[in-house]
Every structure is written in structure tokens, then in C-alpha cells.
Design an enzyme around this catalytic site. Sequence first.
Site, PDB file in Angstrom:
ATOM      1  N   SER A  82     -61.307 -67.249  77.908  1.00 45.48           N
ATOM      2  CA  SER A  82     -61.660 -67.179  79.329  1.00 45.48           C
ATOM      3  C   SER A  82     -60.469 -66.746  80.176  1.00 45.48           C
ATOM      4  O   SER A  82     -59.369 -67.298  80.064  1.00 45.48           O
ATOM      5  CB  SER A  82     -62.153 -68.538  79.821  1.00 45.48           C
ATOM      6  OG  SER A  82     -63.382 -68.876  79.228  1.00 45.48           O
ATOM      7  N   ASP A 122     -66.349 -66.553  89.400  1.00 43.35           N
ATOM      8  CA  ASP A 122     -65.508 -66.877  88.248  1.00 43.35           C
ATOM      9  C   ASP A 122     -64.328 -65.938  88.073  1.00 43.35           C
ATOM     10  O   ASP A 122     -64.008 -65.503  86.955  1.00 43.35           O
ATOM     11  CB  ASP A 122     -66.328 -66.942  86.950  1.00 43.35           C
ATOM     12  CG  ASP A 122     -65.586 -67.727  85.856  1.00 43.35           C
ATOM     13  OD1 ASP A 122     -64.750 -68.572  86.209  1.00 43.35           O
ATOM     14  OD2 ASP A 122     -65.846 -67.470  84.669  1.00 43.35           O
ATOM     15  N   HIS A 160     -62.839 -70.713  86.492  1.00 41.09           N
ATOM     16  CA  HIS A 160     -63.102 -72.007  85.880  1.00 41.09           C
ATOM     17  C   HIS A 160     -61.920 -72.522  85.063  1.00 41.09           C
ATOM     18  O   HIS A 160     -61.860 -73.703  84.728  1.00 41.09           O
ATOM     19  CB  HIS A 160     -64.384 -71.963  85.033  1.00 41.09           C
ATOM     20  CG  HIS A 160     -64.249 -71.259  83.719  1.00 41.09           C
ATOM     21  ND1 HIS A 160     -64.608 -69.942  83.547  1.00 41.09           N
ATOM     22  CD2 HIS A 160     -63.814 -71.690  82.509  1.00 41.09           C
ATOM     23  CE1 HIS A 160     -64.397 -69.601  82.283  1.00 41.09           C
ATOM     24  NE2 HIS A 160     -63.923 -70.649  81.630  1.00 41.09           N
TER      25      HIS A 160
END
Length: 362
Positions: A191, A112, A82
Site C-alpha cells: 500500500s 486514499d 490509509h
Amino acid sequence: MRSRSAAALLAALAIIAFTGEARAAQPAPSVAEVFARVHTAVVTLYTRGETGLRDAEGVAEPEFGQGSGVLIEGGRIMTAAHVVHTADMVMVRYVDGTQARARIISSAFQGDVALLELLEAPPAGIRPATLGDSDKVAIGSVCFVVGAPLNLTHTLTVGHISARRGQDHPSLDILDVEHFQTDAALNPGNSGGPLFDMNGQVIGIASFIRSRIRENAGLGFAVTSNTARRLLLERSAIWSGMTELYLTGPLAQAFQIPEGRSGFLLQRVAKGSPADRLGLVGGSIPVTVGETQILIGGDILLEAMGQRLDTPEIGLAVLSSLKDVTPATRVSAVVLRAGKALKLEAAAGELAPWLAQQRPGR
């Protein structure tokens, strides 16, 4: 004579036993010591893309993003999908401040995880990290995350492995995605960063948090290293460069999809991606459906490689099959554009020069 020999033997055995005990008593390395060994492999990622929206003059609205990643062997960087999936450009920043360009070569968006390839060699002294075996990680073991929460680069947070979790979305079980739950603090910007064990091996890739305030609440989740290895290095997931919304039932009817059919409403398409080179068009008009904002005005993908995309599972299976193409393989899609069916087709080698070069184990 015998008594002296026996005494000498007992003394030797005592020395050996004492040495073994001393070795066993050596303290385990501290977090600070392990961090010092591995932190140079952690990078900060900066992306540039488009929101899909355009102003009154038709100029695309830019979007800038930031996340983390980890350098592995072969001049590649592992991160969260993402962070980069619809990016037009990805810039890598090392701990010494050096910056370099990278391109996306593999992305399993539903899992992801994504893989980048550096366009130039890392600076001297930057050592790649080692992927560990996440199956051997015990619940309760100490772990730590290094990343760039809120753009505070190379931030260290420490915690424990709280649990193992399977795929939250039943329809995506085809990917067999596993997560580690951890209480090591994760915030926006973490992330894609690595989750390390106390051996200094990467056992996970930071993915998402669960929080009512969208900040750390002690519920962080990382895709396990074995899942990432399988999706990116063994299966070589294809980077499409697009995001989409599955339309079925009343929604399909509202978008005038032929009766009994389903499809995928394209949301974002990254410039230069295989989807973009095939001619697929993303949305440009924001609307709210329930509590969700989506983009309309883009293509509705009905078929790919000659197969009707009537379920999410079929879509994943078709995308996965592209990993085995050759440069001459014809890649095709049928879309609904402005109410009319349109077929798009191109050779795989034209869509992505690296597409047919990606093979398991590279």
C-alpha cells in the site's frame, strides 16, 4: 555525371532508410533496466499511532504499521492515506537503509492518497520519481510495482493494466477518484507504493486488493497518478488526522443525536494533527455493530465551519474548503460530547503551521 549524382543520392537515401529502420528495430528497455533507473525513489514507511483503546490504568494501546511510498520532486513522498492518516509518527527508510522523519501535510482519506514532507534532505544518489500522465496509459500495457509486501522491502512484481475503474462508493463521487486494476501482485505492505509504466514514470499509487483470503488474487487496485496529482498537488487536500463513522437514521437515534440530525462518530484522532489540536476526541470503547467493530465514547461531530454535517458530501466539501484558509481564519466545530453540545474553535495557524501554506502547485 548525372547518373553518378543520381546513384550517390540513391545510396544516401538507402543509408538514411536503413538507419531509420535500425533505430526502429531497437528493443524496448526491459523491466530490469527500468527498475534499475527508478527503484531508489521507492521508500518503506513505518508508522506509530494508537488503537484508541486504553488499559485499566488509562495508558493508550500503541499500534505500529508499515507501508510503501515514492519520493517525488520537492522532498515529498506520495503514499496511500490509509497507511499514514492517523499516525502519530512516520519514519521513512530508503533503499540504502538510511532513515528519516517525515510529517503528513496533505491527505485525501476517501481517495486514499496522502503527501508527506521530509524533515531532512534524502541521501545522495536517491533520485525522485516522475509522475506520469495516467490518461495516456492503455489497457493491457505492461506495468510493475515496487514496495514492501509483508515487510519484504523493495520487492518487484510485474503485470498488466487490467482495467480502469471509477469510485466504488456513489456517495463519494465528489472526489472523482479513478483506479487502475492490475494483475501485478499486491499484498499487505505494498500500500502506497508506486505503479510504474515502462517509461519509468509513476502512473498509480497502490491502494487495495480484492481477495477472499486477504492476499494477492490478481485483483489489485492503484489510484491513478492524475487523480493523486489533482487531490494532493492541485487541490492540496487537508490532512485532518481523524477517521469517522457517518451516523444517520436509527444509528443517529441510538447515539442520541437530536431528531432530524446526522453526524460523524469520531473513531481515531492522531496526536498533533489539526483535529487533535482543535480538541476533538476519538473513541476508546470497542463494540461490534453487525459484523463491523467500531469505537464509541468519542465525540460526535455535528457542525464544522458553521455548517450542519447532515450528509457525507457536506463533510467532504467543508474539509475541502479549508485549503483556502489563512493562518488567522477561525476554524470551528460543534460536537456532541457526553450528551451535551460543545463548540470548539481555534485559529488555523494554531491547528497546523503548514495548513495555510499549502497551495496548489507547491
